[in-house]
Design a protein around this motif. Structure first.
Motif, PDB file in Angstrom:
ATOM      1  N   ASP A  14      -9.148   3.920  11.229  1.00 33.47           N
ATOM      2  CA  ASP A  14     -10.779   3.759  10.916  1.00 33.47           C
ATOM      3  C   ASP A  14     -11.019   3.996   9.584  1.00 33.47           C
ATOM      4  N   SER A  15      -9.207   3.593   8.667  1.00 38.62           N
ATOM      5  CA  SER A  15      -8.911   3.478   7.353  1.00 38.62           C
ATOM      6  C   SER A  15     -10.637   2.143   6.292  1.00 38.62           C
ATOM      7  N   HIS A  16     -10.878   0.750   7.296  1.00 38.98           N
ATOM      8  CA  HIS A  16     -11.878  -0.024   6.808  1.00 38.98           C
ATOM      9  C   HIS A  16     -11.175   0.042   5.477  1.00 38.98           C
ATOM     10  N   TYR A  17     -10.582  -1.166   5.699  1.00 38.31           N
ATOM     11  CA  TYR A  17      -9.520  -0.855   3.801  1.00 38.31           C
ATOM     12  C   TYR A  17     -10.834  -2.328   3.367  1.00 38.31           C
ATOM     13  N   ASN A  18     -10.937  -2.008   2.380  1.00 38.35           N
ATOM     14  CA  ASN A  18     -11.319  -2.696   1.603  1.00 38.35           C
ATOM     15  C   ASN A  18     -11.270  -2.831  -0.313  1.00 38.35           C
ATOM     16  N   THR A  20     -12.408  -1.152  -2.793  1.00 40.20           N
ATOM     17  CA  THR A  20     -13.499   0.241  -2.572  1.00 40.20           C
ATOM     18  C   THR A  20     -11.566   1.396  -1.927  1.00 40.20           C
ATOM     19  N   ASN A  21     -12.212   0.857  -0.458  1.00 37.70           N
ATOM     20  CA  ASN A  21     -11.017   1.967   0.541  1.00 37.70           C
ATOM     21  C   ASN A  21      -9.627   1.581   0.211  1.00 37.70           C
ATOM     22  N   GLN A  22      -9.096   2.218  -0.471  1.00 34.43           N
ATOM     23  CA  GLN A  22      -7.479   1.750  -0.170  1.00 34.43           C
ATOM     24  C   GLN A  22      -5.728   2.004   0.183  1.00 34.43           C
ATOM     25  N   GLU A  23      -6.614   3.044   0.996  1.00 37.83           N
ATOM     26  CA  GLU A  23      -5.619   4.344   2.043  1.00 37.83           C
ATOM     27  C   GLU A  23      -4.771   3.224   2.668  1.00 37.83           C
ATOM     28  N   PHE A  24      -5.204   2.112   3.926  1.00 41.22           N
ATOM     29  CA  PHE A  24      -4.402   1.568   4.218  1.00 41.22           C
ATOM     30  C   PHE A  24      -3.398   1.103   3.932  1.00 41.22           C
ATOM     31  N   LEU A  25      -3.720  -0.001   2.510  1.00 40.15           N
ATOM     32  CA  LEU A  25      -2.284  -0.140   2.118  1.00 40.15           C
ATOM     33  C   LEU A  25      -1.734   0.839   1.443  1.00 40.15           C
ATOM     34  N   ILE A  26      -1.850   1.459   0.713  1.00 35.38           N
ATOM     35  CA  ILE A  26      -1.131   2.906  -0.015  1.00 35.38           C
ATOM     36  C   ILE A  26      -0.181   3.773   1.523  1.00 35.38           C
ATOM     37  N   PHE A  27      -0.859   3.666   2.802  1.00 30.62           N
ATOM     38  CA  PHE A  27       0.132   3.784   4.413  1.00 30.62           C
ATOM     39  C   PHE A  27       0.929   2.883   4.516  1.00 30.62           C
ATOM     40  N   LEU A  28       0.905   2.329   4.519  1.00 30.62           N
ATOM     41  CA  LEU A  28       2.098   1.035   4.644  1.00 30.62           C
ATOM     42  C   LEU A  28       2.635   0.873   3.602  1.00 30.62           C
ATOM     43  N   GLU A  29       3.033   0.949   2.509  1.00 29.36           N
ATOM     44  CA  GLU A  29       3.491   0.880   1.870  1.00 29.36           C
ATOM     45  C   GLU A  29       4.698   1.936   2.074  1.00 29.36           C
ATOM     46  N   ASP A  46     -10.395  -0.030  13.489  1.00 26.50           N
ATOM     47  CA  ASP A  46     -11.315  -0.503  12.801  1.00 26.50           C
ATOM     48  C   ASP A  46     -10.653  -0.303  11.046  1.00 26.50           C
ATOM     49  N   MET A  47      -9.471  -0.669  10.791  1.00 32.78           N
ATOM     50  CA  MET A  47      -8.220   0.158  10.025  1.00 32.78           C
ATOM     51  C   MET A  47      -8.523  -1.670   8.596  1.00 32.78           C
ATOM     52  N   PHE A  48      -9.709  -2.504   9.126  1.00 31.91           N
ATOM     53  CA  PHE A  48      -9.977  -3.315   8.045  1.00 31.91           C
ATOM     54  C   PHE A  48     -11.485  -3.141   8.230  1.00 31.91           C
ATOM     55  N   ASP A  49     -12.316  -3.533   6.835  1.00 33.55           N
ATOM     56  CA  ASP A  49     -13.923  -2.867   6.910  1.00 33.55           C
ATOM     57  C   ASP A  49     -13.976  -4.553   8.054  1.00 33.55           C
TER      58      ASP A  49
END
Length: 232
Positions: A14-18, A20-29, A46-49
């Motif tokens: 549930d990172s709901h990446y968009n 505004t919510n950048q945590e998933f990109l930070i995690f993947l990097e 729900d990894m993407f919004d």
């Protein structure tokens, strides 16, 4: 499909990446740079919004993350459980075990325990199940994509979802978790979806809700029978 889960496995939900919510990109990097290391990665939905493989707009908008996930799939085992915001994903991830909603839960083994994994939006009323089937229909999504002139449909979805408050404390969550445990024949049940990040034991069954990466900035690592929440 039965897999053996190893110590060091990481669960993210549930990172709901968009934008505004950048945590998933930070995690993947961090995974890509090996600041975070694992041999098994479980993306719990729900990894993407919002995204589906049929939507040109959303695929293009999320292409950077899609590319990183595909790159990581050659370095580690990745299991992607589709959620209610991300579906029909298999065409985007050829080297990843993608699990549709209707195929959840999936059962795995960890040491001497049987584990059930699902996003968490299953075992629901029939009307919701019908709705889920309709909105995941490949031909319907292809049609909507074909009439999405200037991305007016997609942009409406994107910016509406971005305004939605998804982080909240669910006071009756223990009661719901106990009910959900009854649906599974497993020692440990692991789900996302609810954004609570809590763990319970009911009649020797263990229920683990993976925290929302967006809300609490945490992912979960399994080690020595413990699900440890780690700050991003």
């Amino acid at each position: 499909m039965h897999l053996n889960i190893q110590d060091g496995a990481i669960f993210v939900a549930d990172s709901h990446y968009n934008e505004t919510n950048q945590e998933f990109l930070i995690f993947l990097e961090k995974l890509k740079s090996e600041k975070i290391k694992t041999k098994q990665l479980f993306l719990m939905g729900d990894m993407f919004d919002f995204i589906s493989s049929e939507s040109t707009y959303f695929v293009k908008r999320n292409q950077k993350l899609i590319d990183i996930i595909n790159e990581l799939s050659f370095k580690m085992q990745i299991v992607y459980l589709e959620g209610n915001h991300d579906y029909n994903m298999k065409p985007l991830f050829k080297n990843i075990y993608v699990v549709k909603r209707e195929d959840q839960a999936i059962f795995m083994k960890y040491k001497n325990k049987k584990l059930a994994l699902s996003h968490g939006d299953n075992f629901t009323p029939i009307l919701y199940n019908i709705y889920c089937k309709i909105i995941r229909n490949h031909m319907l999504l292809k049609f909507l994509n074909s009439i999405d002139y200037n991305n007016f449909i997609s942009k409406k979805i994107y910016y509406t979802l971005m305004k939605k408050n998804i982080c909240h404390n669910f006071n009756a969550f223990e009661h719901l978790a106990k009910k959900r445990v009854s649906f599974f024949e497993a020692d440990i049940i692991i789900e996302g979806h609810f954004h609570q990040g809590k763990e319970y034991i009911f009649d020797e069954k263990r229920y683990v809700n993976i925290p929302s990466l967006c809300c609490s900035k945490e992912y979960t690592v399994l080690n020595d029978n413990k699900f440890e929440k780690v700050k991003l």
